[in-house]
Design an enzyme around this catalytic site. Structure first.
Site, PDB file in Angstrom:
ATOM      1  N   ARG A  29      11.795  -6.403   4.826  1.00 32.14           N
ATOM      2  CA  ARG A  29      11.730  -4.765   5.100  1.00 32.14           C
ATOM      3  C   ARG A  29      12.113  -4.520   6.465  1.00 32.14           C
ATOM      4  O   ARG A  29      12.811  -3.499   6.632  1.00 32.14           O
ATOM      5  CB  ARG A  29      10.146  -4.368   5.053  1.00 32.14           C
ATOM      6  CG  ARG A  29      10.031  -3.063   5.360  1.00 32.14           C
ATOM      7  CD  ARG A  29       8.651  -2.535   5.072  1.00 32.14           C
ATOM      8  NE  ARG A  29       7.782  -2.926   6.332  1.00 32.14           N
ATOM      9  CZ  ARG A  29       6.240  -2.777   6.236  1.00 32.14           C
ATOM     10  NH1 ARG A  29       5.544  -2.290   4.959  1.00 32.14           N
ATOM     11  NH2 ARG A  29       5.559  -3.035   7.277  1.00 32.14           N
ATOM     12  N   LYS A  38       0.677  -1.150   0.071  1.00 31.44           N
ATOM     13  CA  LYS A  38       0.175   0.070  -0.099  1.00 31.44           C
ATOM     14  C   LYS A  38       0.874   1.202  -0.055  1.00 31.44           C
ATOM     15  O   LYS A  38       0.560   2.189  -0.642  1.00 31.44           O
ATOM     16  CB  LYS A  38      -1.046  -0.043   1.249  1.00 31.44           C
ATOM     17  CG  LYS A  38      -1.924  -1.065   1.248  1.00 31.44           C
ATOM     18  CD  LYS A  38      -2.948  -1.154   2.560  1.00 31.44           C
ATOM     19  CE  LYS A  38      -1.995  -0.931   3.845  1.00 31.44           C
ATOM     20  NZ  LYS A  38      -1.746  -2.241   4.141  1.00 31.44           N
ATOM     21  N   ARG A  81      -9.384   0.646   9.007  1.00 35.97           N
ATOM     22  CA  ARG A  81      -8.937  -0.571   9.193  1.00 35.97           C
ATOM     23  C   ARG A  81     -10.022  -1.384   9.911  1.00 35.97           C
ATOM     24  O   ARG A  81      -9.829  -2.508  10.381  1.00 35.97           O
ATOM     25  CB  ARG A  81      -7.789  -0.728   9.976  1.00 35.97           C
ATOM     26  CG  ARG A  81      -6.351  -0.782   9.127  1.00 35.97           C
ATOM     27  CD  ARG A  81      -5.345  -0.681  10.244  1.00 35.97           C
ATOM     28  NE  ARG A  81      -4.030  -1.256  10.108  1.00 35.97           N
ATOM     29  CZ  ARG A  81      -2.944  -0.753   9.326  1.00 35.97           C
ATOM     30  NH1 ARG A  81      -3.025   0.459   8.817  1.00 35.97           N
ATOM     31  NH2 ARG A  81      -1.994  -1.331   9.276  1.00 35.97           N
ATOM     32  N   ARG A 110      11.960  -1.485  10.992  1.00 35.24           N
ATOM     33  CA  ARG A 110      10.700  -0.980  11.609  1.00 35.24           C
ATOM     34  C   ARG A 110      10.484  -1.916  13.073  1.00 35.24           C
ATOM     35  O   ARG A 110      10.587  -3.048  12.883  1.00 35.24           O
ATOM     36  CB  ARG A 110       9.542  -0.887  10.789  1.00 35.24           C
ATOM     37  CG  ARG A 110       8.984   0.192  10.434  1.00 35.24           C
ATOM     38  CD  ARG A 110       8.053   0.060   9.503  1.00 35.24           C
ATOM     39  NE  ARG A 110       6.449  -0.482   9.929  1.00 35.24           N
ATOM     40  CZ  ARG A 110       5.555  -0.442   9.260  1.00 35.24           C
ATOM     41  NH1 ARG A 110       5.448   0.139   8.161  1.00 35.24           N
ATOM     42  NH2 ARG A 110       4.542  -0.804   9.989  1.00 35.24           N
ATOM     43  N   ARG A 155       0.000  -8.947  13.530  1.00 38.29           N
ATOM     44  CA  ARG A 155      -0.803  -7.730  12.496  1.00 38.29           C
ATOM     45  C   ARG A 155      -1.655  -8.420  11.509  1.00 38.29           C
ATOM     46  O   ARG A 155      -2.434  -7.923  10.948  1.00 38.29           O
ATOM     47  CB  ARG A 155       0.467  -6.995  11.968  1.00 38.29           C
ATOM     48  CG  ARG A 155       1.029  -5.789  12.880  1.00 38.29           C
ATOM     49  CD  ARG A 155       2.258  -5.455  12.733  1.00 38.29           C
ATOM     50  NE  ARG A 155       2.383  -4.842  11.217  1.00 38.29           N
ATOM     51  CZ  ARG A 155       3.561  -4.684  10.536  1.00 38.29           C
ATOM     52  NH1 ARG A 155       4.448  -5.428  10.855  1.00 38.29           N
ATOM     53  NH2 ARG A 155       3.550  -3.921   9.547  1.00 38.29           N
TER      54      ARG A 155
END
Ligand code: AMP
Length: 187
Positions: free
Chosen positions: A127, A13, A88, A133, A144
């Protein structure tokens, strides 16, 4: 143009939003970025959000709706925006509809970026090496994805019933996904 990009964590996204904003002359609103910046700056919002983000849980609806309510009336949103990471939950989606209506606007498209779960985990772990992160570790990733299935997946039906939803294959080269996305937006 007001676009919602839906999809599980790691579906692209953010990457796709960043790629198409210039082409569409709109801006990207990433609620994850807004929260991470607040955490970095140590604001009240950041203090509230940190625990949820680190655990991979959703920040409460009323907090998120408040953020969006303030953000979408700012001047740089006049030409349109891409919502990356919001809504969400159904409650957030309903609030968004009301906020847009109040401002005399409506959603142009809702696009679902479809990527199989196995690939999502590979992407998110990769990532974590690149961006570092805090929430891209295996435990948090699993939560998640779980939160996504429990709370966000229902939005598919919500937007299908409103005839707003378009699926896009989110696998393969980033540029191919962008091309698929652009075709939908130009149709
Ligand atoms: P993201 O960058 O979109 O993956 O978001 C990172 C984290 O920020 C999520 O795991 C949530 O903890 C929080 N977050 C971002 N957007 C929302 C939202 N619309 N509702 C609730 N929590 C959110």
């Amino acid at each position: 143009m007001i676009l919602v990009l839906l999809g599980p964590p790691g579906s692209g996204k953010g990457t796709q939003s960043q790629t198409i904003v210039d082409k569409l002359s709109v801006i990207q609103i990433s609620t994850g970025e807004i929260l991470r910046n607040a955490v970095k700056e140590g604001t009240e919002l950041g203090k509230t959000a940190k625990e949820y983000i680190d655990a991979g849980n959703l920040v409460p609806d009323e907090v998120m709706i408040g953020i969006i309510q303030e953000r979408i009336v700012q001047e740089d949103c006049a030409n349109g925006f891409i919502l990356d990471g919001f809504p969400r939950t159904i409650e957030q989606a309903e609030a968004l509809d009301q906020l847009l209506k109040k401002n005399g606007r409506e959603l142009s498209h809702v696009i679902y970026l479809d990527v199989p779960e196995k690939e999502l985990i590979v992407r998110l772990l990769k990532r974590s090496e690149i961006e570092g992160r805090a929430d891209d570790n295996l435990n948090t990733i699993k939560n998640r994805l779980d939160q996504f299935k429990k709370k966000t997946l229902g939005l598919i039906n919500y937007y299908k019933e409103k005839n707003k939803l378009v699926y896009i294959d989110g696998t393969g080269e980033q540029s191919d996904v962008t091309a698929r996305l652009t075709r939908v937006l130009e149709a």
